[in-house]
Design an enzyme around this catalytic site. Sequence first.
Site, short mmCIF file in Angstrom:
data_model
loop_
_atom_site.label_atom_id
_atom_site.label_comp_id
_atom_site.label_asym_id
_atom_site.label_seq_id
_atom_site.Cartn_x
_atom_site.Cartn_y
_atom_site.Cartn_z
N LEU A 164 -3.96 -6.63 -7.81
CA LEU A 164 -3.55 -7.69 -8.72
C LEU A 164 -4.69 -8.66 -9.04
O LEU A 164 -4.47 -9.86 -9.20
CB LEU A 164 -2.35 -8.44 -8.13
CG LEU A 164 -1.11 -7.58 -7.88
CD1 LEU A 164 0.02 -8.43 -7.30
CD2 LEU A 164 -0.65 -6.87 -9.14
N ARG A 167 -16.58 -17.20 -9.55
CA ARG A 167 -16.10 -15.83 -9.80
C ARG A 167 -17.25 -14.83 -9.86
O ARG A 167 -17.09 -13.68 -9.45
CB ARG A 167 -15.30 -15.81 -11.10
CG ARG A 167 -14.41 -14.58 -11.26
CD ARG A 167 -13.35 -14.51 -10.17
NE ARG A 167 -12.46 -13.38 -10.34
CZ ARG A 167 -11.14 -13.46 -10.21
NH1 ARG A 167 -10.56 -14.59 -9.92
NH2 ARG A 167 -10.40 -12.37 -10.36
N ASP A 188 -4.53 -2.60 -19.42
CA ASP A 188 -3.70 -1.39 -19.58
C ASP A 188 -3.99 -0.67 -20.89
O ASP A 188 -3.10 -0.09 -21.51
CB ASP A 188 -2.20 -1.73 -19.48
CG ASP A 188 -1.83 -2.42 -18.19
OD1 ASP A 188 -2.42 -2.08 -17.15
OD2 ASP A 188 -0.95 -3.31 -18.21
N ASN A 194 -6.02 3.42 -12.78
CA ASN A 194 -4.97 2.47 -12.41
C ASN A 194 -3.61 3.13 -12.57
O ASN A 194 -3.42 3.97 -13.46
CB ASN A 194 -5.05 1.23 -13.31
CG ASN A 194 -3.97 0.21 -12.98
OD1 ASN A 194 -3.84 -0.22 -11.84
ND2 ASN A 194 -3.19 -0.19 -13.98
N HIS A 241 0.23 2.18 -13.49
CA HIS A 241 1.05 1.11 -14.08
C HIS A 241 2.50 1.57 -14.12
O HIS A 241 2.78 2.70 -14.54
CB HIS A 241 0.56 0.79 -15.49
CG HIS A 241 1.32 -0.35 -16.12
ND1 HIS A 241 1.11 -1.66 -15.77
CD2 HIS A 241 2.32 -0.35 -17.03
CE1 HIS A 241 1.94 -2.42 -16.45
NE2 HIS A 241 2.69 -1.66 -17.23
N GLY A 279 0.77 -1.23 0.00
CA GLY A 279 0.00 0.00 0.00
C GLY A 279 0.81 1.28 0.00
O GLY A 279 0.37 2.28 0.56
N THR A 280 1.97 1.29 -0.67
CA THR A 280 2.75 2.52 -0.70
C THR A 280 2.04 3.61 -1.52
O THR A 280 2.10 4.79 -1.17
CB THR A 280 4.16 2.27 -1.27
OG1 THR A 280 4.06 1.66 -2.56
CG2 THR A 280 4.96 1.38 -0.34
N ASN A 281 1.37 3.22 -2.60
CA ASN A 281 0.61 4.22 -3.35
C ASN A 281 -0.59 4.71 -2.54
O ASN A 281 -0.95 5.88 -2.61
CB ASN A 281 0.15 3.64 -4.69
CG ASN A 281 1.20 3.79 -5.78
OD1 ASN A 281 1.65 4.90 -6.07
ND2 ASN A 281 1.61 2.68 -6.36
N GLU A 320 5.22 7.25 -9.52
CA GLU A 320 3.92 6.74 -9.06
C GLU A 320 3.32 7.56 -7.92
O GLU A 320 2.14 7.93 -7.96
CB GLU A 320 4.06 5.28 -8.60
CG GLU A 320 4.40 4.31 -9.71
CD GLU A 320 4.47 2.88 -9.21
OE1 GLU A 320 3.63 2.50 -8.36
OE2 GLU A 320 5.37 2.14 -9.66
#
Length: 207
Positions: free
Chosen positions: A91, A66, A151, A108, A110, A12-14, A181
Site C-alpha cells: 500500500l 520521500r 493500475d 501487481n 488488484h 501476506g496471504t498472497n 488472487e
Amino acid sequence: MLRLAVLVSGGGTNLQAIIDKIENKTINGAEIAVVISNKKDAYALERAKNHGIEGKCISPKDYGHREAFNQALLEALESYQVDLVVLAGYLVIVPENVIRRYRNRIINIHPSLIPSFCGDGYYGLKVHEAVLAKGNKVTGATVHFVDEGTDTGPIILQKAVHVEEGDTPEILQKRVMEQAEWNILPEAINLIANDKIEVVDNLVRRK
C-alpha cells in the site's frame, strides 16, 4: 532462476500463495530473494521467517524525506539482485526511480477486473464495497505490470468471480482472494519465470 522481491503491507496471504506454489513446484524457475514490508509488524514478515526467507522493513516513516526512502528501496532491491518485483498487497506508491529501473519487471495484484474499480482510492475493502454498491454480478482480480499510473500497466491475467446474494465486503474479499488472487498471481510469476510472455505495444502477448 528468477529472483523475486515480494512487497507487502499486511498479512501476506498472497505471499503465502506464492510460497506454497514455489514449494509444491507449481511455480518453476523462481525463488523469493527477499520480502519487504513498509510495516514492522506486518504478519507477512513472520510468514517469510517461517519459510527461511529474509524479510526487511523499509518504511517511508523512517526517512526524513520521500527521496531518501525511494533510494533506500531501490538500493535494497538491487542488493538482492532482484529480477522481478511482486506487489502483493503493498500500500505504498512505487517510486518512479524503481519503476524506471524495473520497467515491465514489476507486477501487481488488484482485486477487481481492471479497468473497473481501480485507480486512486481503490484498494483493499474499498474495492469490494464499491462493487457491492454498484450492484455488480461479477467481479474478480487482475495481475498487471506496473507503470507510472495507478493500475494502468499492461494486463497479464484476469479471473472473474461471481458476486452472491448476501455478500458483505469481507465475504466478497475472501472469495476473490481464494478463487482468483491466490491463483493468478502465482500463475503470472510462473509465466514470467519461464519466459512465456512479452510486452508489445503496451499489451501482454503469449510467446
